[in-house]
Design a protein around this motif. Structure first.
Motif, PDB file in Angstrom:
ATOM      1  N   ASN A 263       0.832  -1.211   0.000  1.00 40.42           N
ATOM      2  CA  ASN A 263       0.000   0.000   0.000  1.00 40.42           C
ATOM      3  C   ASN A 263       0.866   1.261   0.000  1.00 40.42           C
ATOM      4  O   ASN A 263       0.723   2.146   0.846  1.00 40.42           O
ATOM      5  N   PRO A 264       1.797   1.372  -0.954  1.00 43.03           N
ATOM      6  CA  PRO A 264       2.677   2.539  -1.001  1.00 43.03           C
ATOM      7  C   PRO A 264       1.921   3.781  -1.480  1.00 43.03           C
ATOM      8  O   PRO A 264       0.906   3.670  -2.181  1.00 43.03           O
ATOM      9  N   PRO A 265       2.392   4.977  -1.122  1.00 41.05           N
ATOM     10  CA  PRO A 265       1.816   6.196  -1.694  1.00 41.05           C
ATOM     11  C   PRO A 265       1.967   6.176  -3.210  1.00 41.05           C
ATOM     12  O   PRO A 265       2.961   5.646  -3.726  1.00 41.05           O
ATOM     13  N   HIS A 266       1.028   6.766  -3.913  1.00 46.91           N
ATOM     14  CA  HIS A 266       1.085   6.723  -5.380  1.00 46.91           C
ATOM     15  C   HIS A 266       2.244   7.546  -5.935  1.00 46.91           C
ATOM     16  O   HIS A 266       2.629   7.375  -7.091  1.00 46.91           O
ATOM     17  N   THR A 267       2.813   8.406  -5.109  1.00 42.02           N
ATOM     18  CA  THR A 267       3.939   9.244  -5.548  1.00 42.02           C
ATOM     19  C   THR A 267       5.296   8.564  -5.427  1.00 42.02           C
ATOM     20  O   THR A 267       6.298   9.059  -5.949  1.00 42.02           O
ATOM     21  N   LEU A 268       5.360   7.447  -4.740  1.00 41.83           N
ATOM     22  CA  LEU A 268       6.647   6.852  -4.391  1.00 41.83           C
ATOM     23  C   LEU A 268       7.386   6.280  -5.595  1.00 41.83           C
ATOM     24  O   LEU A 268       8.606   6.441  -5.715  1.00 41.83           O
ATOM     25  N   LYS A 269       6.689   5.620  -6.488  1.00 40.50           N
ATOM     26  CA  LYS A 269       7.342   4.978  -7.624  1.00 40.50           C
ATOM     27  C   LYS A 269       8.101   5.990  -8.470  1.00 40.50           C
ATOM     28  O   LYS A 269       9.282   5.788  -8.804  1.00 40.50           O
ATOM     29  N   ALA A 270       7.445   7.093  -8.812  1.00 40.61           N
ATOM     30  CA  ALA A 270       8.095   8.109  -9.651  1.00 40.61           C
ATOM     31  C   ALA A 270       9.301   8.716  -8.945  1.00 40.61           C
ATOM     32  O   ALA A 270      10.334   8.986  -9.574  1.00 40.61           O
ATOM     33  N   ALA A 271       9.194   8.927  -7.634  1.00 40.22           N
ATOM     34  CA  ALA A 271      10.303   9.515  -6.877  1.00 40.22           C
ATOM     35  C   ALA A 271      11.511   8.594  -6.871  1.00 40.22           C
ATOM     36  O   ALA A 271      12.660   9.042  -7.033  1.00 40.22           O
ATOM     37  N   LEU A 272      11.277   7.303  -6.685  1.00 42.97           N
ATOM     38  CA  LEU A 272      12.380   6.348  -6.612  1.00 42.97           C
ATOM     39  C   LEU A 272      12.955   6.000  -7.981  1.00 42.97           C
ATOM     40  O   LEU A 272      14.116   5.582  -8.085  1.00 42.97           O
ATOM     41  N   GLN A 273      12.179   6.166  -9.021  1.00 38.86           N
ATOM     42  CA  GLN A 273      12.680   5.874 -10.362  1.00 38.86           C
ATOM     43  C   GLN A 273      13.896   6.732 -10.708  1.00 38.86           C
ATOM     44  O   GLN A 273      14.786   6.295 -11.447  1.00 38.86           O
ATOM     45  N   VAL A 274      13.930   7.945 -10.177  1.00 38.06           N
ATOM     46  CA  VAL A 274      15.087   8.810 -10.442  1.00 38.06           C
ATOM     47  C   VAL A 274      16.119   8.757  -9.317  1.00 38.06           C
ATOM     48  O   VAL A 274      17.315   8.958  -9.544  1.00 38.06           O
ATOM     49  N   ALA A 275      15.659   8.472  -8.090  1.00 39.46           N
ATOM     50  CA  ALA A 275      16.574   8.477  -6.948  1.00 39.46           C
ATOM     51  C   ALA A 275      17.457   7.238  -6.890  1.00 39.46           C
ATOM     52  O   ALA A 275      18.656   7.332  -6.570  1.00 39.46           O
ATOM     53  N   LEU A 276      16.900   6.069  -7.178  1.00 37.49           N
ATOM     54  CA  LEU A 276      17.656   4.833  -7.037  1.00 37.49           C
ATOM     55  C   LEU A 276      18.884   4.762  -7.955  1.00 37.49           C
ATOM     56  O   LEU A 276      19.979   4.398  -7.497  1.00 37.49           O
ATOM     57  N   PRO A 277      18.750   5.088  -9.244  1.00 39.73           N
ATOM     58  CA  PRO A 277      19.954   5.062 -10.090  1.00 39.73           C
ATOM     59  C   PRO A 277      21.026   6.034  -9.609  1.00 39.73           C
ATOM     60  O   PRO A 277      22.225   5.744  -9.699  1.00 39.73           O
ATOM     61  N   GLN A 278      20.606   7.185  -9.085  1.00 39.50           N
ATOM     62  CA  GLN A 278      21.582   8.135  -8.570  1.00 39.50           C
ATOM     63  C   GLN A 278      22.292   7.577  -7.341  1.00 39.50           C
ATOM     64  O   GLN A 278      23.496   7.737  -7.183  1.00 39.50           O
ATOM     65  N   LEU A 279      21.543   6.906  -6.472  1.00 37.16           N
ATOM     66  CA  LEU A 279      22.156   6.280  -5.299  1.00 37.16           C
ATOM     67  C   LEU A 279      23.177   5.226  -5.714  1.00 37.16           C
ATOM     68  O   LEU A 279      24.272   5.150  -5.147  1.00 37.16           O
ATOM     69  N   ALA A 280      22.812   4.392  -6.684  1.00 35.73           N
ATOM     70  CA  ALA A 280      23.724   3.342  -7.142  1.00 35.73           C
ATOM     71  C   ALA A 280      25.007   3.943  -7.704  1.00 35.73           C
ATOM     72  O   ALA A 280      26.107   3.432  -7.482  1.00 35.73           O
ATOM     73  N   LYS A 281      24.866   5.048  -8.415  1.00 36.04           N
ATOM     74  CA  LYS A 281      26.033   5.710  -9.007  1.00 36.04           C
ATOM     75  C   LYS A 281      26.922   6.325  -7.926  1.00 36.04           C
ATOM     76  O   LYS A 281      28.153   6.190  -7.962  1.00 36.04           O
ATOM     77  N   LEU A 282      26.310   6.984  -6.943  1.00 25.80           N
ATOM     78  CA  LEU A 282      27.082   7.703  -5.932  1.00 25.80           C
ATOM     79  C   LEU A 282      27.661   6.796  -4.852  1.00 25.80           C
ATOM     80  O   LEU A 282      28.731   7.066  -4.315  1.00 25.80           O
ATOM     81  N   LEU A 283      26.933   5.719  -4.521  1.00 29.53           N
ATOM     82  CA  LEU A 283      27.377   4.843  -3.437  1.00 29.53           C
ATOM     83  C   LEU A 283      28.032   3.553  -3.919  1.00 29.53           C
ATOM     84  O   LEU A 283      28.526   2.772  -3.104  1.00 29.53           O
ATOM     85  N   GLY A 284      28.049   3.334  -5.207  1.00 30.96           N
ATOM     86  CA  GLY A 284      28.629   2.112  -5.741  1.00 30.96           C
ATOM     87  C   GLY A 284      30.103   1.969  -5.399  1.00 30.96           C
ATOM     88  O   GLY A 284      30.854   2.937  -5.438  1.00 30.96           O
ATOM     89  N   GLN A 285      30.495   0.727  -5.069  1.00 31.47           N
ATOM     90  CA  GLN A 285      31.883   0.452  -4.697  1.00 31.47           C
ATOM     91  C   GLN A 285      32.629  -0.360  -5.754  1.00 31.47           C
ATOM     92  O   GLN A 285      33.846  -0.486  -5.698  1.00 31.47           O
ATOM     93  N   ASP A 286      31.887  -0.914  -6.691  1.00 26.19           N
ATOM     94  CA  ASP A 286      32.515  -1.610  -7.808  1.00 26.19           C
ATOM     95  C   ASP A 286      31.540  -1.638  -8.981  1.00 26.19           C
ATOM     96  O   ASP A 286      30.478  -1.009  -8.940  1.00 26.19           O
ATOM     97  N   GLN A 287      31.904  -2.381 -10.019  1.00 26.78           N
ATOM     98  CA  GLN A 287      31.104  -2.389 -11.242  1.00 26.78           C
ATOM     99  C   GLN A 287      29.764  -3.105 -11.082  1.00 26.78           C
ATOM    100  O   GLN A 287      28.935  -3.083 -11.995  1.00 26.78           O
ATOM    101  N   HIS A 288      29.562  -3.738  -9.946  1.00 29.65           N
ATOM    102  CA  HIS A 288      28.310  -4.459  -9.723  1.00 29.65           C
ATOM    103  C   HIS A 288      27.217  -3.569  -9.116  1.00 29.65           C
ATOM    104  O   HIS A 288      26.104  -4.041  -8.886  1.00 29.65           O
ATOM    105  N   ALA A 289      27.512  -2.326  -8.857  1.00 29.21           N
ATOM    106  CA  ALA A 289      26.530  -1.414  -8.265  1.00 29.21           C
ATOM    107  C   ALA A 289      25.330  -1.251  -9.201  1.00 29.21           C
ATOM    108  O   ALA A 289      25.502  -1.072 -10.420  1.00 29.21           O
ATOM    109  N   SER A 290      24.133  -1.328  -8.625  1.00 29.91           N
ATOM    110  CA  SER A 290      22.920  -1.236  -9.434  1.00 29.91           C
ATOM    111  C   SER A 290      21.718  -1.002  -8.537  1.00 29.91           C
ATOM    112  O   SER A 290      21.827  -1.010  -7.304  1.00 29.91           O
ATOM    113  N   SER A 291      20.576  -0.803  -9.144  1.00 35.47           N
ATOM    114  CA  SER A 291      19.331  -0.672  -8.392  1.00 35.47           C
ATOM    115  C   SER A 291      18.200  -1.271  -9.210  1.00 35.47           C
ATOM    116  O   SER A 291      18.301  -1.403 -10.433  1.00 35.47           O
ATOM    117  N   THR A 292      17.138  -1.652  -8.516  1.00 36.18           N
ATOM    118  CA  THR A 292      15.953  -2.164  -9.202  1.00 36.18           C
ATOM    119  C   THR A 292      14.719  -1.556  -8.566  1.00 36.18           C
ATOM    120  O   THR A 292      14.720  -1.166  -7.387  1.00 36.18           O
TER     121      THR A 292
END
Length: 297
Positions: A263-292
């Motif tokens: 039962n997530p807020p309807h706004t959450l998906k769009a917010a995370l669609q842009v945030a997760l890839p940025q997190l993976a890029k900034l916090l990644g420690q090797d070439q396996h860094a990713s998000s889904t």
């Protein structure tokens, strides 16, 4: 049972993911006038020193929150990540000096209105005592209740809440193997008691079948009940064993974690669609860094 201390892990990459999601969820939920009851089943100590002995010993914040703020200017972060960094900044007196990291109890309480309630469960004797002392400084009165109880069981007596609106955060340490099964049992029971609540579950992504079962079984449960769900994961490094200079195998620590929301807020998906890839890029420690990101309903 009581060996786990979150102070060693405060501000790590899993906290960044967890607290970004929790903050985004609660931001949306408090926009509605009706009172809200929030539950944190494994609250920890509430506040942590990033310059303290525990944090310095593990240095996990250096690859998590501290890496995030060092890697990108605030105005380049996506809105939910900017909101998260701003929230942590509120607990630090000097801009740019990150001494204190707020755990979920303080992040949650900061957003609540006078009419809302917060129930915090923590069974660890030391952390429970510290949590109570930290919460007492807020002078929040009856708005916040600290319970030295098993959060898995304590939740039952509070559902459904009087206002018929609730957010439940469940983020055990999973130090005890049966925590994985207890998470699933707790959410299933809670959904029977109160199907319209919002349930947020954090879980580690490690090479153990129990860990992989958590999102699978929660997805099956939500689908069976016809409830919308969202699953977000952040991987910062490979989960494979490596070798040190002496040829000894070295475990990678926690390589990834996930958040499952029913039962997530309807706004959450769009917010995370842009945030997760940025997190993976900034916090990644090797070439396996990713998000889904997966969602249904």
């Amino acid at each position: 049972m009581f060996s786990y201390r979150h102070a060693f892990h405060a501000g790590n990459h899993a906290d960044v993911l967890k607290h970004t999601v929790v903050l985004a969820v609660l931001r949306h939920m408090v926009q509605k006038d009706t009172a809200l009851t929030v539950f944190d089943t494994h609250a920890g100590a509430g506040l942590y020193r990033l310059d303290g002995d525990y944090a310095r010993t593990s240095a996990e914040a250096a690859e998590g929150f501290l890496k995030l703020v060092a890697s990108a200017p605030l105005d380049t972060l996506t809105p939910v990540l900017r909101d998260y960094v701003d929230m942590v900044a509120r607990f630090n007196a000097t801009p740019g000096q990150w001494m204190v990291y707020p755990g979920s109890p303080f992040i949650l309480q900061h957003l609540l209105r006078d009419r809302d309630k917060l129930k915090l469960c923590e069974l660890h004797p030391t952390d429970s005592k510290t949590l109570a002392a930290n919460i007492a400084q807020l002078d929040a009165g009856r708005q916040v209740a600290v319970l030295r109880e098993d959060g898995f069981e304590a939740l039952k007596k509070f559902l459904p809440p009087p206002s018929r609106r609730a957010l439940v955060l469940c983020d055990p340490s999973y130090e005890v193997k049966n925590d994985y099964a207890r998470v699933q049992t707790m959410v299933a029971d809670a959904m029977q008691r109160f199907a319209t609540g919002t349930y947020v579950v954090w879980y580690p992504i490690i090479p153990r079948p129990e860990a992989h079962d958590v999102p699978k079984k929660l997805k099956t449960l939500a689908t069976k009940l016809g409830k919308p769900w969202l699953s977000a994961t952040l991987t910062v490094k490979s989960s494979k064993l490596t070798q040190d200079s002496n040829g000894e195998e070295v475990r990678p620590g926690l390589p990834a974690s996930g958040m499952f929301i029913i039962n997530p807020p309807h706004t959450l998906k769009a917010a995370l669609q842009v945030a997760l890839p940025q997190l993976a890029k900034l916090l990644g420690q090797d070439q396996h860094a990713s998000s889904t990101l997966e969602a249904a309903g």
